[in-house]
Design an enzyme around this catalytic site. Sequence first.
Site, PDB file in Angstrom:
ATOM      1  N   SER A   1       0.834  -1.200   0.000  1.00 29.59           N
ATOM      2  CA  SER A   1       0.000   0.000   0.000  1.00 29.59           C
ATOM      3  C   SER A   1       0.869   1.250   0.000  1.00 29.59           C
ATOM      4  CB  SER A   1      -1.038   0.036   1.119  1.00 29.59           C
ATOM      5  OG  SER A   1      -2.004   1.016   0.777  1.00 29.59           O
TER       6      SER A   1
ATOM      7  N   CYS B   1      -1.140  -3.545   4.088  1.00 27.76           N
ATOM      8  CA  CYS B   1      -1.999  -4.707   3.951  1.00 27.76           C
ATOM      9  C   CYS B   1      -1.209  -5.955   4.337  1.00 27.76           C
ATOM     10  CB  CYS B   1      -2.482  -4.846   2.509  1.00 27.76           C
ATOM     11  SG  CYS B   1      -3.520  -3.488   1.977  1.00 27.76           S
TER      12      CYS B   1
ATOM     13  N   HIS C   1       3.501  14.794   5.300  1.00 26.82           N
ATOM     14  CA  HIS C   1       3.426  16.201   4.920  1.00 26.82           C
ATOM     15  C   HIS C   1       3.927  16.980   6.128  1.00 26.82           C
ATOM     16  CE1 HIS C   1       0.955  14.912   1.559  1.00 26.82           C
ATOM     17  NE2 HIS C   1       0.294  14.178   2.436  1.00 26.82           N
TER      18      HIS C   1
END
Length: 127
Positions: free
Chosen positions: A69, A89, A74
């Site tokens: 995944s 996952c 940020h």
Amino acid sequence: MTARPPLPYDGRHVLVDFHGCAARLDDIGLVKRALRDAARVADATILDLNLHHFGDGQGVTGVALLAESHMSIHTWPEHDYAALDLFLCGRRHDIDAALAVLAEAFAPAEIAKRTIARGYGVAALVE
């Protein structure tokens, strides 16, 4: 046509806020190393790592695209704040170890974490 049984729980999606970071959140090299190290300790496979620096003294945004995944970050150095999104996952991946590596790299004074179970047949679980 016979309905298939739902697939079992298959992953966790962790949303994290780092407040009061002591690390230089405008350091793109630090962000890159932290994402690589987090993926490594989680036993995840990096397919691509893409980062963008917004300029001198400004933040960094980045994503590690994983076979399992993704991990993204940020940063807002002017607020000593970073927002992270970790989704892995498969039960064999250690998302907590990845988060520990990221916390060590950015040295937040406070961590706010929300975990969501992901997968077919799983009711949303938020911690």
